[in-house]
Design an enzyme around this catalytic site. Structure first.
Site, PDB file in Angstrom:
ATOM      1  N   ASP A 187       0.810  -1.231   0.000  1.00 57.38           N
ATOM      2  CA  ASP A 187       0.000   0.000   0.000  1.00 57.38           C
ATOM      3  C   ASP A 187       0.841   1.278   0.000  1.00 57.38           C
ATOM      4  O   ASP A 187       2.031   1.260   0.293  1.00 57.38           O
ATOM      5  CB  ASP A 187      -0.968   0.011   1.198  1.00 57.38           C
ATOM      6  CG  ASP A 187      -0.263  -0.171   2.541  1.00 57.38           C
ATOM      7  OD1 ASP A 187       0.791  -0.842   2.593  1.00 57.38           O
ATOM      8  OD2 ASP A 187      -0.758   0.366   3.552  1.00 57.38           O
TER       9      ASP A 187
ATOM     10  N   GLU B 126      -0.466  -2.025   5.222  1.00 57.15           N
ATOM     11  CA  GLU B 126       0.407  -1.948   6.409  1.00 57.15           C
ATOM     12  C   GLU B 126       0.219  -0.611   7.120  1.00 57.15           C
ATOM     13  O   GLU B 126       0.417  -0.507   8.327  1.00 57.15           O
ATOM     14  CB  GLU B 126       1.879  -2.125   5.992  1.00 57.15           C
ATOM     15  CG  GLU B 126       2.845  -2.252   7.163  1.00 57.15           C
ATOM     16  CD  GLU B 126       3.172  -0.940   7.839  1.00 57.15           C
ATOM     17  OE1 GLU B 126       3.260  -0.910   9.080  1.00 57.15           O
ATOM     18  OE2 GLU B 126       3.328   0.074   7.139  1.00 57.15           O
ATOM     19  N   GLU B 127      -0.174   0.407   6.339  1.00 61.36           N
ATOM     20  CA  GLU B 127      -0.155   1.773   6.870  1.00 61.36           C
ATOM     21  C   GLU B 127      -1.361   2.135   7.731  1.00 61.36           C
ATOM     22  O   GLU B 127      -1.383   3.210   8.313  1.00 61.36           O
ATOM     23  CB  GLU B 127      -0.066   2.793   5.711  1.00 61.36           C
ATOM     24  CG  GLU B 127       1.183   2.674   4.849  1.00 61.36           C
ATOM     25  CD  GLU B 127       2.439   3.202   5.541  1.00 61.36           C
ATOM     26  OE1 GLU B 127       2.341   3.639   6.699  1.00 61.36           O
ATOM     27  OE2 GLU B 127       3.503   3.156   4.908  1.00 61.36           O
TER      28      GLU B 127
ATOM     29  N   HIS C  12       7.733   8.550   4.471  1.00 59.28           N
ATOM     30  CA  HIS C  12       6.519   9.323   4.806  1.00 59.28           C
ATOM     31  C   HIS C  12       6.703  10.806   4.516  1.00 59.28           C
ATOM     32  O   HIS C  12       5.889  11.628   4.941  1.00 59.28           O
ATOM     33  CB  HIS C  12       6.058   9.104   6.262  1.00 59.28           C
ATOM     34  CG  HIS C  12       5.508   7.733   6.522  1.00 59.28           C
ATOM     35  ND1 HIS C  12       4.412   7.495   7.330  1.00 59.28           N
ATOM     36  CD2 HIS C  12       5.907   6.535   6.065  1.00 59.28           C
ATOM     37  CE1 HIS C  12       4.177   6.177   7.353  1.00 59.28           C
ATOM     38  NE2 HIS C  12       5.081   5.585   6.591  1.00 59.28           N
TER      39      HIS C  12
HETATM   40 NI    NI Z   1       6.383   1.232   5.418  1.00 59.08          NI
END
Ligand code: NI
Length: 407
Positions: A96, A154-155, A380
């Site tokens: 993702d 995962e996020e 990020h």
């Molecule tokens: Ni990651």
């Protein structure tokens, strides 16, 4: 199976041969990022590639996950042992992306406004597909099974790992180990980093609503000011990490969002506060939740207001199984050379890879993607970039690690 002395060399050759296609896979994924649990096109793209490679798979796992099964065929190679025949090693990639706008610049920049592969999951996915190609090419040289886990989300809590596990990702037959990697821009490309034991923290989201009674800022005595209550509350809550936590147990309580939607002359009715709590000890984790509730509530009540606390329980801590970690570290040294394999300290990041480690021996390591000598942007961040040579290296290393675990 017998891992031939030439195996590292052989894998490096294949890695180089397939490097162009692996990079192209990554660039495609990077151009078409999708958010957590919405990775439909990403999953379809992965399945298409698995079809081309002739690797059987199951799609729609935990929504948008894909599990592929690569069976060794050592029978075809006389002399090859059968030691790994019953073994199953799982390699995991998350697929993702993040709700971040990518700045223009890269020729393969994100084509989806507001969505970007800013955490390198495009690299994890492409590297795992690359490993699939290498292992498929080598399948007559090993016995056993390599299971490729392309995991969604995962996020975003609750994450995709739990759903994958519930769908049987680690069973039928059971896996002997689970291996995962994450890009690290602080680590120069070419290097990988391991850490045995506790590696990443548990994570829980904390949402607090402080209620008072709003009104004219000139008449505070007629209102109950939730802004002042929040200021006290934010300070008071820090005693949980500074006074209540065992000093030898790492704990973090950070608040990144405080919304008091009044005006310069308006006291609002309520304030919304959002934060994260992270630690390494499960017992303390849930005790701390109770303390957050108690301190928030008593602080607000003592000032005439109220506080509602919601804690969304997230991922447990990532613990790398020492035996597996040591074996993988040695294998990485064999494949990459002593200088390229380093130790890395644990950190208060969080990862739903943690769930695999609760079910089977698991190891999560860092893949260097940083440009040497440069201040690389963190994951990020919209400025995050990776040295693409990491992808071929990662696919080769994943292949070698899987085969050493099967041997
Ligand atoms: Ni990651």
């Amino acid at each position: 199976m017998s891992i031939s002395d030439h195996l590292p060399e052989h894998i490096r050759e294949l890695t180089e041969r397939y490097a162009g296609e692996t990079v192209a896979l990554r660039r495609h994924l990077h151009q078409y990022p999708e958010l957590s649990f919405e990775e439909h096109e990403t999953a379809a793209f992965i399945c298409e590639r698995l079809d081309e490679l002739g690797i059987p798979y199951q799609s729609g796992v935990a929504g948008t996950g894909v599990i592929a099964e690569l069976q060794g065929d050592a029978d075809a190679a006389p002399g090859a042992g059968k030691a790994g025949a019953a073994k199953v090693v799982a390699l995991r990639a998350d697929i993702d992306a993040l709700p971040i706008q990518e700045p223009a610049g890269l020729p393969f920049c994100s084509q989806r406004p507001g969505v970007m592969h800013a955490c390198g999951h495009d690299i994890h996915s492409a590297a795992l597909l690359g490993a699939g190609h290498i292992l498929q090419t080598l399948r007559t040289q090993f016995a056993g099974t390599v299971r490729l886990l392309f995991q969604p989300a995962e996020e975003r809590i609750p994450g995709g790992a739990l759903g994958m596990i519930q769908a049987g990702a680690l069973r039928n037959p059971s896996v002997s180990s689970v291996i995962g990697e994450h890009v690290n821009p602080d680590l120069p490309v070419g290097k990988v980093a391991f850490h045995s034991g506790f590696f990443m923290a548990s994570v829980d989201d904390v949402y607090i609503t402080v209620r008072g009674r709003g009104g004219h800022a000139a008449k505070p005595h007629q209102n109950i000011d939730p802004v002042i209550i929040s200021a006290h509350l934010l300070s008071s809550l820090q005693q949980i990490v500074s006074r209540s936590a065992d000093p030898l147990v790492p704990s973090v309580l950070s608040f990144g969002r405080v919304i008091a939607d009044g005006a310069h002359n308006v006291i609002p009715n309520e304030v919304r506060i959002e934060g994260t709590f992270r630690t390494t000890d499960d017992t303390w984790r849930y005790e701390a939740h109770e303390q957050i509730r108690r301190i928030a509530s008593s602080t607000a009540t003592s000032m005439g207001g109220e506080a509602d606390v919601e804690i969304r329980v997230g991922y447990p801590s990532v613990v790398n199984e020492p035996g597996l970690t040591e074996r993988l570290r040695c294998a990485a040294v064999e494949y990459l050379g002593q200088d390229q394999v380093v130790d890395t300290p644990p950190a208060m990041w969080a990862e739903d890879f943690a769930y695999y480690g609760r079910e089977a021996p698991a190891c999560f390591y860092n893949l260097g993607v940083g440009t040497p000598g440069v201040d690389n942007a963190p994951v990020h961040s919209p400025s995050f970039q990776a040295e693409e040579s990491c992808i071929a290296l990662a696919s080769g290393l994943l292949s070698y690690l899987a085969l050493t675990e099967l041997s």
